[in-house]
Motif scaffolding. Structure first.
Motif, PDB file in Angstrom:
ATOM      1  N   GLN A 135       0.824  -1.212   0.000  1.00 32.37           N
ATOM      2  CA  GLN A 135       0.000   0.000   0.000  1.00 32.37           C
ATOM      3  C   GLN A 135       0.861   1.265   0.000  1.00 32.37           C
ATOM      4  O   GLN A 135       0.540   2.247  -0.686  1.00 32.37           O
ATOM      5  CB  GLN A 135      -0.932  -0.002   1.225  1.00 32.37           C
ATOM      6  N   ASN A 136       1.958   1.255   0.764  1.00 36.60           N
ATOM      7  CA  ASN A 136       2.859   2.403   0.767  1.00 36.60           C
ATOM      8  C   ASN A 136       3.504   2.614  -0.601  1.00 36.60           C
ATOM      9  O   ASN A 136       3.685   3.753  -1.060  1.00 36.60           O
ATOM     10  CB  ASN A 136       3.947   2.213   1.830  1.00 36.60           C
ATOM     11  N   GLN A 137       3.878   1.503  -1.239  1.00 32.01           N
ATOM     12  CA  GLN A 137       4.474   1.603  -2.578  1.00 32.01           C
ATOM     13  C   GLN A 137       3.485   2.213  -3.571  1.00 32.01           C
ATOM     14  O   GLN A 137       3.865   3.054  -4.403  1.00 32.01           O
ATOM     15  CB  GLN A 137       4.888   0.209  -3.047  1.00 32.01           C
ATOM     16  N   LEU A 138       2.225   1.836  -3.478  1.00 32.70           N
ATOM     17  CA  LEU A 138       1.217   2.376  -4.390  1.00 32.70           C
ATOM     18  C   LEU A 138       0.977   3.859  -4.138  1.00 32.70           C
ATOM     19  O   LEU A 138       0.761   4.634  -5.079  1.00 32.70           O
ATOM     20  CB  LEU A 138      -0.097   1.598  -4.241  1.00 32.70           C
ATOM     21  N   VAL A 139       1.052   4.257  -2.875  1.00 30.43           N
ATOM     22  CA  VAL A 139       0.883   5.685  -2.557  1.00 30.43           C
ATOM     23  C   VAL A 139       2.015   6.498  -3.157  1.00 30.43           C
ATOM     24  O   VAL A 139       1.798   7.563  -3.745  1.00 30.43           O
ATOM     25  CB  VAL A 139       0.819   5.882  -1.026  1.00 30.43           C
ATOM     26  N   VAL A 140       3.232   5.989  -3.023  1.00 29.42           N
ATOM     27  CA  VAL A 140       4.394   6.706  -3.565  1.00 29.42           C
ATOM     28  C   VAL A 140       4.278   6.857  -5.083  1.00 29.42           C
ATOM     29  O   VAL A 140       4.598   7.904  -5.648  1.00 29.42           O
ATOM     30  CB  VAL A 140       5.696   5.962  -3.194  1.00 29.42           C
ATOM     31  N   GLN A 141       3.829   5.821  -5.747  1.00 34.84           N
ATOM     32  CA  GLN A 141       3.744   5.841  -7.218  1.00 34.84           C
ATOM     33  C   GLN A 141       2.405   6.365  -7.739  1.00 34.84           C
ATOM     34  O   GLN A 141       2.180   6.401  -8.954  1.00 34.84           O
ATOM     35  CB  GLN A 141       3.987   4.433  -7.780  1.00 34.84           C
ATOM     36  N   CYS A 142       1.498   6.751  -6.815  1.00 36.62           N
ATOM     37  CA  CYS A 142       0.183   7.293  -7.190  1.00 36.62           C
ATOM     38  C   CYS A 142      -0.599   6.313  -8.071  1.00 36.62           C
ATOM     39  O   CYS A 142      -1.168   6.682  -9.107  1.00 36.62           O
ATOM     40  CB  CYS A 142       0.335   8.632  -7.915  1.00 36.62           C
ATOM     41  N   VAL A 143      -0.609   5.057  -7.664  1.00 39.37           N
ATOM     42  CA  VAL A 143      -1.325   4.018  -8.394  1.00 39.37           C
ATOM     43  C   VAL A 143      -2.499   3.549  -7.548  1.00 39.37           C
ATOM     44  O   VAL A 143      -2.334   3.200  -6.368  1.00 39.37           O
ATOM     45  CB  VAL A 143      -0.398   2.832  -8.715  1.00 39.37           C
ATOM     46  N   GLU A 144      -3.693   3.558  -8.114  1.00 37.26           N
ATOM     47  CA  GLU A 144      -4.884   3.109  -7.410  1.00 37.26           C
ATOM     48  C   GLU A 144      -4.928   1.581  -7.378  1.00 37.26           C
ATOM     49  O   GLU A 144      -4.399   0.904  -8.254  1.00 37.26           O
ATOM     50  CB  GLU A 144      -6.139   3.650  -8.102  1.00 37.26           C
ATOM     51  N   ILE A 145      -5.619   1.041  -6.380  1.00 40.34           N
ATOM     52  CA  ILE A 145      -5.669  -0.411  -6.206  1.00 40.34           C
ATOM     53  C   ILE A 145      -6.332  -1.130  -7.386  1.00 40.34           C
ATOM     54  O   ILE A 145      -5.875  -2.207  -7.783  1.00 40.34           O
ATOM     55  CB  ILE A 145      -6.360  -0.775  -4.867  1.00 40.34           C
ATOM     56  N   PRO A 146      -7.396  -0.571  -8.020  1.00 38.54           N
ATOM     57  CA  PRO A 146      -7.959  -1.286  -9.181  1.00 38.54           C
ATOM     58  C   PRO A 146      -6.948  -1.447 -10.319  1.00 38.54           C
ATOM     59  O   PRO A 146      -6.879  -2.508 -10.947  1.00 38.54           O
ATOM     60  CB  PRO A 146      -9.138  -0.400  -9.606  1.00 38.54           C
ATOM     61  N   LEU A 147      -6.171  -0.383 -10.581  1.00 34.75           N
ATOM     62  CA  LEU A 147      -5.155  -0.483 -11.625  1.00 34.75           C
ATOM     63  C   LEU A 147      -4.070  -1.482 -11.216  1.00 34.75           C
ATOM     64  O   LEU A 147      -3.593  -2.281 -12.044  1.00 34.75           O
ATOM     65  CB  LEU A 147      -4.544   0.890 -11.895  1.00 34.75           C
ATOM     66  N   TYR A 148      -3.684  -1.455  -9.938  1.00 40.15           N
ATOM     67  CA  TYR A 148      -2.641  -2.357  -9.469  1.00 40.15           C
ATOM     68  C   TYR A 148      -3.060  -3.816  -9.630  1.00 40.15           C
ATOM     69  O   TYR A 148      -2.270  -4.667 -10.041  1.00 40.15           O
ATOM     70  CB  TYR A 148      -2.325  -2.049  -8.009  1.00 40.15           C
TER      71      TYR A 148
END
Length: 904
Positions: free
Chosen positions: A374-387
């Motif tokens: 979750q922290n990695q996604l926040v840093v890269q500004c990636v939403e969970i559906p895209l991830y």
């Protein structure tokens, strides 16, 4: 006047045609051929012998410049030369080697029903892209010189190689920053080529270094949305490396006489090859980092065949366990996908490792919601559906491998595991994508229930319904569930606000609707698509999906009367406003119409719509249009003209002002209909022409001047008679119904008093009726049975023809009587000779009454001195010449009864 029975002479058209041919003259070609080189012969005369004057001639031949086409005959063309220079033994060996290699690959590969990784590669690269800058970190070694003496011990070699690998991991760093996606792809491709170059130059350690460094890149997730594409690119290099190593070791097993069989065993591998193989595994085992060590060993997994029968089955579980040490769940699942891919290539029967990889993934799936990810996604500004979509390629591949030829019970087990994980949408989507469509369709309502319970925040439900729809397009669910399935799916689809999400899902479910429902439901779906895609011209971004919808509708609805009766079909076509797309849609519609429309249609809605379609295709042609495209469009337009345009012509022709234009178009359209086996339409055109004849005026305007119309009418009717010969009688209209109708019209037409065109027409009718009595007609229309076939020379049919002939002859003779006045004697002479020639050409003059009638007509033509003497002489000469032909001897007797009268 007593009726004269008509007896037409029996014609053998083939014999008559042969008698008219030009005489063939045989030519002595010898060795001559137009493509052979020209040879010039020189003749030289020498004096021989001192004593005599005898001379002899010697000839020498010299060839002129070779004709370029002559090489075709003597085998000296470039391809023949190339083939001739090839060593047949080498060629055979190469062919045998290729065949063996292909057979070997086929032996190891799974069946053709398994979708290969190569088919997914392009889709992944196109789907997972990025605009962010990328980087490549490479540690290519410090290039320190190391000298190994020839006498070094094996332990020294091993130590040296380990030092090289240490140098590789601890050497100089090469970092490439700020790369665009295309730059990154180009760099990876350069590394792949560098690997091949290093291998071909016998720099095996350098090749291994490249592979290790490329494998390390798979631990980098700094631009996470690009990771699936990076995985594809890097594993291409790993595949190349694995193939090079395997082929290298295999080549060491082949001596000058014997090569390894396809199903070789380790016992047949020599010690040198085994040592080399072990050496590669030892090198790889010394790699310190987990990810490159795993990937490189997986790449050469096939090489275990050289060492042990159980080598692959022992390595797969160990490699599966190694992946547990990879912390990042996305990196780990991609590693599992690669292991499954390699495993399917070398040992597709070992299903245990495939299942173990998937079940291990399920156990670690909760990592996705952990703090690290979750922290990695926040840093890269990636939403969970895209991830979550980044997992799809790997999970889909793993499940495809598991589901390949798996029993139906395995699907039930997978569904239960998904339920235990709370019906995770990502896993459910992959399950529906992997298993056979028949299994999914049979459980459609179960999957819909699971979809309803899914948490939509991570993976949208409409994507799950799309996957379900793809399966239902291939297999049918239980019939009792058809309507409920559609209602459940469409309730979700129609609520989608994003036009792209909506159309991607609707496109799939249109096929299900077409397969199982009527035009009413399909029309409702089309209306819903128009409603969603019209605002803000959203259709402009969805042309491929809209084209797909049209293709599916046309595939299932072949009856165009049903198709165009859908209220929303034509409005749906209006959304195609980009010319190139509109033309492609028009081509699709016309191809379906020509293929499936068996009979022409008179429906004005269909005709006008298809005429507009053809006009769209026609107007798209310009100076830049390729010739192939022009031919395609022309074929489609011509196909429409040959079918539905017949009915369109029937509607349009009456609107024309020129009556002879109408008559000729009716005739031509009827001929086109006849040529396309549209018999009822042909009859309609010919009836219309017959009914229009009485309306022909006495005078017509030709180039601004009023002229009599009878000459034009005579020409039209003669053409009409030629067509009526091959028109079959209608089963409900009686014998010769068109001919009788036309004769009635001719009889009732008001002709000019000083004109004989009516009688000339009657005379031409005798030509037609004589041709109709023949056993086989002189010409036919392909695939249309004329009256000679329908009646087969039936006596009743022939009797009906003779009755019509008697009526016509009576009309002709009555008219000749009316021409006995002084002012009409010349017309009488000309008409009598015209009728005489008709009897001569078509009548059977062996009949006494017909013979006497012809003599009377001959005498009538000359009676008052108006006959042309030259014409009469040539006619008589013709009769005498014909009398010498077989079966025409009775013409000799006729000639004796035909006197020539002088004008003096």
């Amino acid at each position: 006047m007593a009726a004269f029975p008509w007896h037409a002479r029996i014609r053998n058209y083939a014999t008559e045609f042969e008698s008219c041919r030009l005489e063939a003259v045989s030519l002595e070609f010898g060795d001559y051929h137009p493509l052979k080189p020209i040879t010039v012969t020189e003749s030289k005369t020498k004096k021989m012998s001192r004593k005599g004057s005898t001379s002899s001639t010697s000839s020498s031949s010299s060839s002129s410049v070779m004709d370029p086409l002559s090489s075709v005959l003597d085998g000296t063309d470039p391809l023949s030369l190339f083939a001739a220079t090839a060593d047949p033994v080498t060629a055979a060996a190469n062919m045998d080697s290729t065949r063996k290699k292909r057979d070997k690959e086929d032996h190891l590969a799974v069946g053709s029903d398994f979708e290969p990784w190569s088919s997914k590669r392009g889709e992944i690269l196109a789907r997972y892209t990025t605009t962010e800058k990328l980087s490549i970190n490479l540690y290519m070694g410090s290039e320190k010189g190391k000298v190994t003496t020839p006498g070094s011990a094996v332990s020294e070699k091993v130590r040296t190689r380990l030092e090289e690998l240490d140098d590789l991991e601890e050497g100089s760093q090469k970092e490439l920053l700020n790369l665009t996606q295309q730059d990154y792809i180009n760099r990876i491709e350069e590394l792949n080529q560098s690997l091949k170059d290093a291998w071909s130059s016998d720099q095996k350690v350098k090749a291994l270094k490249i592979v290790i460094q490329c494998s390390k890149l798979l631990s980098d997730t700094t631009v996470i949305q690009f990771y699936p594409s990076k995985f594809v690119l890097i594993t291409d290099i790993l595949d190349t490396f694995g193939k090079l190593v395997y082929e290298r070791i295999l080549s060491m097993c082949v001596d000058s006489r014997v090569s390894l069989p396809d199903n070789f065993t380790p016992e047949s591998v020599n010690d040198t090859a085994k040592e080399t193989c072990l050496n590669w595994f030892f090198k790889i085992a010394s790699i310190r980092e987990l990810i490159p060590r795993f990937y490189v060993e997986a790449a050469i997994l096939k090489c275990n065949k050289f060492l042990s029968k159980t080598g692959i089955s022992e390595c797969l579980p160990r490699l599966t366990s190694m992946i547990r040490g990879i912390g990042d769940p996305l990196v780990a699942v991609c590693a599992r996908a690669y292991l499954c891919r390699v495993g399917m290539e070398v040992a597709p029967h070992l299903k245990e490792s495939l299942n173990k990889n998937f079940f291990d993934f399920l156990l670690t799936f909760k990592q996705i919601h952990g703090d690290t990810v979750q922290n990695q996604l926040v840093v890269q500004c990636v939403e969970i559906p895209l991830y979550l979509t980044l997992y799809s390629p790997a999970i889909d591949w793993i499940l495809q491998c598991i589901a390949y030829r798996a029993p139906e019970g395995l699907l039930t087990e997978m569904m239960e595991r998904c339920k235990k994980l709370g019906n995770n949408a990502l896993l459910l989507n992959s399950v529906m994508s992997a298993f056979r469509a028949e299994f999914i369709a049979a459980r459609s309502m179960d999957f819909i229930a699971m979809i309803k319970e899914c948490d939509e925040s991570g993976f949208p439900k409409h994507l799950l319904f799309r996957s379900l729809g793809l399966n239902l397009a291939l297999a049918d669910p239980p019939e009792s569930d058809h309507l409920q399935i559609l209602n459940e799916a469409w309730k979700v689809i129609t609520k989608l606000k994003n036009p792209q999400d909506y159309i991607n899902c609707a496109e799939v479910w249109v096929e299900y609707t077409c397969r199982h429902f009527t035009k009413r439901e399909v029309n409702t779906v089309l209306a819903d698509v128009i409603k969603h895609m019209t605002p803000d011209r959203a259709f402009e971004e969805a042309y491929p999906q809209l084209q797909s919808i049209i293709q599916k509708v046309i595939t299932y609805f072949h009856d165009f009367s049903i198709l165009f009766s859908m209220e929303k079909f034509l409005p749906f076509l209006d959304m195609f406003q980009k010319e190139c797309v509109r033309v492609e849609v028009c081509k699709c519609i016309m191809e379906a119409f020509i293929k499936h429309q068996q009979e022409s249609t008179k429906d004005p809605v269909i005709l006008n719509a298809l005429l507009h379609v053809c006009k769209t295709m026609h107007d798209s042609v310009n100076a830049l249009t390729l010739e192939d495209e022009k031919r395609t469009l022309a074929a489609l337009i011509n196909g429409f003209i040959k079918m539905a345009c017949v009915a369109f012509c029937f509607i349009t022709i009456p609107s024309l002002g020129n009556i002879f234009a109408c008559l000729n178009l009716y005739l031509h359209s009827g001929q086109v209909a006849l040529a396309n086996q549209c018999l009822s339409q042909a009859d309609a055109f010919f009836k219309a022409a017959v009914s229009l004849v009485p309306e022909v005026p006495k005078m017509i305007n030709i180039d601004g001047k009023m002229r009599p119309s009878e000459t034009f009418l005579l020409e039209f009717l003669c053409n009409f008679f030629s067509t009526l010969l091959i028109v079959p009688d209608h089963p409900e209209q009686g014998v010769l119904f068109l001919v009788r109708g036309l004769l009635n019209v001719i009889q009732d037409y008001t002709w000019e008093e000083n004109c004989d065109d009516k009688i000339r027409i009657y005379t031409n009718v005798l030509h037609l009726l004589s041709a109709m009595t023949q056993e086989t007609y002189i010409y036919h229309v392909d695939k249309v049975d004329s009256n000679d076939t329908l009646y087969g020379g039936d006596s009743k049919f022939l009797a009906e023809i003779n009755k019509v002939c008697e009526t016509v002859i009576t009309q002709i003779l009555d008219h000749l009587k009316t021409l006995g006045k002084d002012e009409t004697l010349k017309r009488q002479s000309q008409l009598a000779l015209y009728f005489f020639n008709t009897i001569l050409a078509h009548g059977d003059l062996r009949n006494n009454k017909l013979n006497q009638l012809s003599v009377n007509l001959w005498n009538l033509a000359q009676k008052h001195g108006f006959a042309d003497t030259k014409t009469m002489v040539k006619t008589l000469e013709y009769i005498k010449k014909r009398s010498k032909q077989p079966e025409m001897s009775h013409f000799a007797e006729l000639a004796l009864r035909l006197p020539l009268q002088s004008r003096t």
